[in-house]
Motif scaffolding. Structure first.
Motif, PDB file in Angstrom:
ATOM      1  N   ARG A 219       0.875  -1.218  -0.046  1.00  0.00           N
ATOM      2  CA  ARG A 219      -0.029  -0.137   0.083  1.00  0.00           C
ATOM      3  C   ARG A 219       0.970   1.375   0.034  1.00  0.00           C
ATOM      4  NH1 ARG A 219      -5.348   0.620  -1.328  1.00  0.00           N
ATOM      5  NH2 ARG A 219      -5.344   2.343   0.160  1.00  0.00           N
ATOM      6  N   GLN A 220       2.122   1.249   0.484  1.00  0.00           N
ATOM      7  CA  GLN A 220       2.983   2.366   0.301  1.00  0.00           C
ATOM      8  C   GLN A 220       3.293   2.672  -1.195  1.00  0.00           C
ATOM      9  OE1 GLN A 220       6.535   1.200   2.472  1.00  0.00           O
ATOM     10  NE2 GLN A 220       5.608   1.044   4.412  1.00  0.00           N
ATOM     11  N   ARG A 221       2.982   1.739  -2.003  1.00  0.00           N
ATOM     12  CA  ARG A 221       3.503   1.869  -3.359  1.00  0.00           C
ATOM     13  C   ARG A 221       2.526   1.794  -4.440  1.00  0.00           C
ATOM     14  NH1 ARG A 221       7.898  -1.080  -1.165  1.00  0.00           N
ATOM     15  NH2 ARG A 221       6.970  -3.155  -1.678  1.00  0.00           N
ATOM     16  N   ASN A 222       1.286   1.230  -3.917  1.00  0.00           N
ATOM     17  CA  ASN A 222       0.093   0.825  -4.868  1.00  0.00           C
ATOM     18  C   ASN A 222      -1.155   1.010  -3.898  1.00  0.00           C
ATOM     19  OD1 ASN A 222      -1.756   0.196  -6.561  1.00  0.00           O
ATOM     20  ND2 ASN A 222      -0.317  -1.280  -7.567  1.00  0.00           N
ATOM     21  N   THR A 223      -2.110   2.060  -4.280  1.00  0.00           N
ATOM     22  CA  THR A 223      -3.160   2.123  -3.522  1.00  0.00           C
ATOM     23  C   THR A 223      -4.397   1.549  -4.235  1.00  0.00           C
ATOM     24  OG1 THR A 223      -3.420   4.399  -4.449  1.00  0.00           O
ATOM     25  CG2 THR A 223      -2.273   4.322  -2.226  1.00  0.00           C
ATOM     26  N   ARG A 224      -4.059   1.104  -5.299  1.00  0.00           N
ATOM     27  CA  ARG A 224      -5.131   0.345  -6.154  1.00  0.00           C
ATOM     28  C   ARG A 224      -5.309  -1.099  -5.686  1.00  0.00           C
ATOM     29  NH1 ARG A 224      -8.615   3.915  -7.228  1.00  0.00           N
ATOM     30  NH2 ARG A 224      -9.377   2.459  -9.218  1.00  0.00           N
ATOM     31  N   ILE A 225      -4.916  -1.397  -4.812  1.00  0.00           N
ATOM     32  CA  ILE A 225      -4.893  -2.964  -4.083  1.00  0.00           C
ATOM     33  C   ILE A 225      -5.764  -3.004  -2.939  1.00  0.00           C
ATOM     34  CG2 ILE A 225      -3.908  -4.933  -3.344  1.00  0.00           C
ATOM     35  CD1 ILE A 225      -1.706  -3.973  -5.303  1.00  0.00           C
ATOM     36  N   GLN A 226      -6.775  -3.992  -2.801  1.00  0.00           N
ATOM     37  CA  GLN A 226      -7.612  -4.041  -1.597  1.00  0.00           C
ATOM     38  C   GLN A 226      -7.354  -5.483  -1.009  1.00  0.00           C
ATOM     39  OE1 GLN A 226     -10.501  -1.745  -0.187  1.00  0.00           O
ATOM     40  NE2 GLN A 226      -8.801  -0.550  -0.920  1.00  0.00           N
ATOM     41  N   PHE A 227      -7.381  -5.630   0.186  1.00  0.00           N
ATOM     42  CA  PHE A 227      -6.989  -6.812   0.746  1.00  0.00           C
ATOM     43  C   PHE A 227      -8.338  -7.597   1.664  1.00  0.00           C
ATOM     44  CE2 PHE A 227      -3.438  -4.602   0.277  1.00  0.00           C
ATOM     45  CZ  PHE A 227      -2.405  -5.291  -0.424  1.00  0.00           C
ATOM     46  N   LEU A 228      -8.533  -8.592   1.199  1.00  0.00           N
ATOM     47  CA  LEU A 228      -9.886  -9.389   1.806  1.00  0.00           C
ATOM     48  C   LEU A 228      -9.524 -10.541   2.796  1.00  0.00           C
ATOM     49  CD1 LEU A 228     -12.268  -9.248  -1.263  1.00  0.00           C
ATOM     50  CD2 LEU A 228     -11.878  -7.443   0.649  1.00  0.00           C
ATOM     51  N   ILE A 229      -9.790 -10.490   4.140  1.00  0.00           N
ATOM     52  CA  ILE A 229      -9.508 -11.453   4.845  1.00  0.00           C
ATOM     53  C   ILE A 229     -10.667 -12.250   5.180  1.00  0.00           C
ATOM     54  CG2 ILE A 229      -8.492 -12.442   6.839  1.00  0.00           C
ATOM     55  CD1 ILE A 229      -6.640  -9.648   6.745  1.00  0.00           C
ATOM     56  N   ALA A 230     -10.800 -13.707   4.503  1.00  0.00           N
ATOM     57  CA  ALA A 230     -12.061 -14.345   5.036  1.00  0.00           C
ATOM     58  C   ALA A 230     -11.687 -15.698   5.948  1.00  0.00           C
ATOM     59  CB  ALA A 230     -12.748 -15.175   3.588  1.00  0.00           C
ATOM     60  N   GLY A 231     -12.283 -15.413   7.201  1.00  0.00           N
ATOM     61  CA  GLY A 231     -12.039 -16.368   8.341  1.00  0.00           C
ATOM     62  C   GLY A 231     -12.292 -15.816   9.683  1.00  0.00           C
ATOM     63  N   TYR A 232     -12.255 -16.508  10.605  1.00  0.00           N
ATOM     64  CA  TYR A 232     -12.362 -16.412  12.146  1.00  0.00           C
ATOM     65  C   TYR A 232     -11.413 -16.932  13.042  1.00  0.00           C
ATOM     66  CZ  TYR A 232     -14.481 -20.992  12.170  1.00  0.00           C
ATOM     67  OH  TYR A 232     -14.609 -22.384  12.329  1.00  0.00           O
ATOM     68  N   GLY A 233     -11.364 -16.546  14.348  1.00  0.00           N
ATOM     69  CA  GLY A 233     -10.528 -16.944  15.277  1.00  0.00           C
ATOM     70  C   GLY A 233     -10.748 -16.630  16.716  1.00  0.00           C
ATOM     71  N   ASP A 234     -10.300 -16.807  17.569  1.00  0.00           N
ATOM     72  CA  ASP A 234     -10.615 -16.553  18.941  1.00  0.00           C
ATOM     73  C   ASP A 234     -10.298 -14.684  18.960  1.00  0.00           C
ATOM     74  OD1 ASP A 234      -7.786 -15.452  20.094  1.00  0.00           O
ATOM     75  OD2 ASP A 234      -7.493 -17.830  19.830  1.00  0.00           O
ATOM     76  N   ASP A 235     -11.236 -14.379  19.914  1.00  0.00           N
ATOM     77  CA  ASP A 235     -10.948 -12.643  20.058  1.00  0.00           C
ATOM     78  C   ASP A 235      -9.614 -12.264  20.342  1.00  0.00           C
ATOM     79  OD1 ASP A 235     -13.849 -12.889  19.808  1.00  0.00           O
ATOM     80  OD2 ASP A 235     -14.230 -12.715  21.967  1.00  0.00           O
ATOM     81  N   LYS A 236      -8.691 -12.988  21.069  1.00  0.00           N
ATOM     82  CA  LYS A 236      -7.286 -12.393  21.266  1.00  0.00           C
ATOM     83  C   LYS A 236      -6.581 -12.227  20.057  1.00  0.00           C
ATOM     84  CE  LYS A 236      -3.000 -13.880  23.417  1.00  0.00           C
ATOM     85  NZ  LYS A 236      -2.441 -15.002  24.067  1.00  0.00           N
ATOM     86  N   HIS A 237      -6.738 -13.240  18.983  1.00  0.00           N
ATOM     87  CA  HIS A 237      -5.933 -12.965  18.144  1.00  0.00           C
ATOM     88  C   HIS A 237      -6.509 -12.145  17.073  1.00  0.00           C
ATOM     89  CE1 HIS A 237      -4.204 -16.806  19.505  1.00  0.00           C
ATOM     90  NE2 HIS A 237      -3.245 -16.109  19.335  1.00  0.00           N
ATOM     91  N   THR A 238      -7.783 -12.159  16.778  1.00  0.00           N
ATOM     92  CA  THR A 238      -8.460 -11.030  15.864  1.00  0.00           C
ATOM     93  C   THR A 238      -8.239  -9.772  16.250  1.00  0.00           C
ATOM     94  OG1 THR A 238     -10.027 -13.131  15.747  1.00  0.00           O
ATOM     95  CG2 THR A 238     -10.825 -10.818  14.907  1.00  0.00           C
ATOM     96  N   GLU A 239      -8.542  -9.626  17.507  1.00  0.00           N
ATOM     97  CA  GLU A 239      -8.498  -8.152  17.792  1.00  0.00           C
ATOM     98  C   GLU A 239      -6.814  -7.763  17.736  1.00  0.00           C
ATOM     99  OE1 GLU A 239     -10.849  -5.877  18.584  1.00  0.00           O
ATOM    100  OE2 GLU A 239     -11.934  -7.636  18.183  1.00  0.00           O
ATOM    101  N   LYS A 240      -5.953  -8.604  17.980  1.00  0.00           N
ATOM    102  CA  LYS A 240      -4.514  -8.043  17.517  1.00  0.00           C
ATOM    103  C   LYS A 240      -4.157  -7.946  16.100  1.00  0.00           C
ATOM    104  CE  LYS A 240       0.212 -10.298  17.812  1.00  0.00           C
ATOM    105  NZ  LYS A 240       0.960 -11.489  18.389  1.00  0.00           N
TER     106      LYS A 240
END
Length: 377
Positions: A219-240
């Motif tokens: 993203r520092q070099r190209n703002t025409r890219i989007q990132f999608l994360i599909a998945g779940y986990g425990d609250d601790k790691h997700t919040e991190k």
């Protein structure tokens, strides 16, 4: 042949996909019964796939009364018992004392790491599973790498077969349009944007920080890219992980979609499929993306290099190397023709080597070979 498959029935993820995909196709060739020890979603999905399912409830892992019920089932003309997972392996050890039938266990993962998320289970169940495996007659490893692992640990090489995971290539997955899928998550599709996605549990072994660090670099070099994360986990790691995104001002670029039920639509919406795991076997997340002809970038761990050939059917990078991942992301984002070529090559490779039909036929050959050796004895 009449084969009984035994599994706890509480499994999820790749193991569940593997067993249901395998038995659905294998039932076209042989008389297959799946015994589940838990009456959960696994059994329901297996029944919906047309698999003959028998539920023999085992309330507690150490309740061995179930052994006699399993032996009674096996006496109904079964030629072979096929175990999946630690609980099934454990019961197989006791069945072996009561009834003589060849037994095979599929090695879906490194058994030493299966219980890493729970210190108590790791201390108790890991040695029990090892003890059970040592009493098994034969093994089916889902990668050559796993076969080599077993041989190094003292298992006899001539008792180990290899059969890769397979996926239903002929079934055309139904997908929403890109616009409709993204709209569900409050996003607007833009044809000028490259969408990079990852389907995974939000767990440390899946290397999410590697994905996030690479995304930040890109993203520092190209703002025409989007990132999608599909998945779940425990609250601790997700919040991190979400905190990392906030701290680096990436809220407009990285989107946590949570649990995504319609995975085919996810793959239909993205342009590049990524996997950053520190440890893997033969992941269905890559096979599923390949089914949609998506260009793939992934860590070169486990059996992945047996699935994807670097620079031919995808791009591989060393575990943890987010710099290399960021360069690979930019390379594919800038070259649509290369994305198409790599996606087509991966689809062809899956079609020729990792289909559900090929997986089932390999298992039929393995069963026949096992029974041939068993009758010689």
């Amino acid at each position: 042949m009449k084969i009984l498959h035994l599994i706890s029935g509480g499994d999820d993820g790749g193991a569940k996909t593997h067993v249901i995909t395998l038995l659905k196709e294998l039932s076209q060739y042989e008389d297959i019964t799946l015994v589940c020890l838990l009456d959960e979603s696994f059994a329901k999905e297996a029944k919906e796939a047309g698999i003959h399912v028998v539920i023999l409830k085992q309330e507690k892992r150490y309740n061995l009364q179930i052994v006699n019920q399993l032996v009674d089932h096996l006496k109904d003309g079964y030629n072979l018992l096929h175990c999946h997972g630690a609980r099934a392996n454990f019961l197989g050890m006791f069945i072996k004392r009561k009834y003589k039938i060849p037994m095979v266990s599929t090695i879906h993962s490194d058994y030493r790491s299966d219980f890493d998320n729970n210190i108590y289970k790791k201390m108790v169940y890991t040695p029990l599973n090892y003890m059970s495996l040592k009493r098994m007659d034969y093994f089916i490893a889902i990668t050559e790498q796993f076969k080599g692992m077993l041989v190094k640990r003292g298992f006899k090489e001539d008792k180990i077969y290899v059969a890769y995971n397979g996926i239903a290539v002929e079934e055309k997955p139904c997908s929403l349009t890109k616009e409709a899928f993204l709209e569900q998550y409050g996003l607007t599709y833009d044809k000028n944007i490259t969408y990079i996605g990852i389907v995974t549990r939000l767990h440390p072994v899946k290397g999410i920080p590697v994905f996030l660090k690479a995304a930040a670099k890109v993203r520092q070099r190209n703002t025409r890219i989007q990132f999608l994360i599909a998945g779940y986990g425990d609250d601790k790691h997700t919040e991190k992980y979400k905190d990392y995104v906030k701290q680096h001002g990436l809220q407009e670029a990285i989107h946590f979609l949570g649990f995504v039920k319609n995975i085919p639509s996810f793959h239909g919406a993205i342009d590049i499929n990524v996997l950053t795991s520190h440890s893997e076997s033969f992941p269905y997340a890559l096979l599923e993306g390949g089914l949609h002809r998506k260009a793939t970038i992934t860590t070169a761990v486990g059996g992945i290099p047996e699935m994807i050939e670097h620079d031919k059917s995808g791009l591989l990078f060393e575990d943890g190397d987010y710099e290399a991942l960021s360069h690979a992301m930019e390379k594919l984002a800038d070259d649509e023709a290369l994305r198409i070529a790599l996606g087509d090559a991966l689809f062809k490779r899956i079609e020729n080597n990792f289909s559900d039909k090929k997986m089932a036929r390999m298992h039929v050959d393995i069963y026949e070979d096992i029974l041939k050796h068993h009758h010689r004895k």
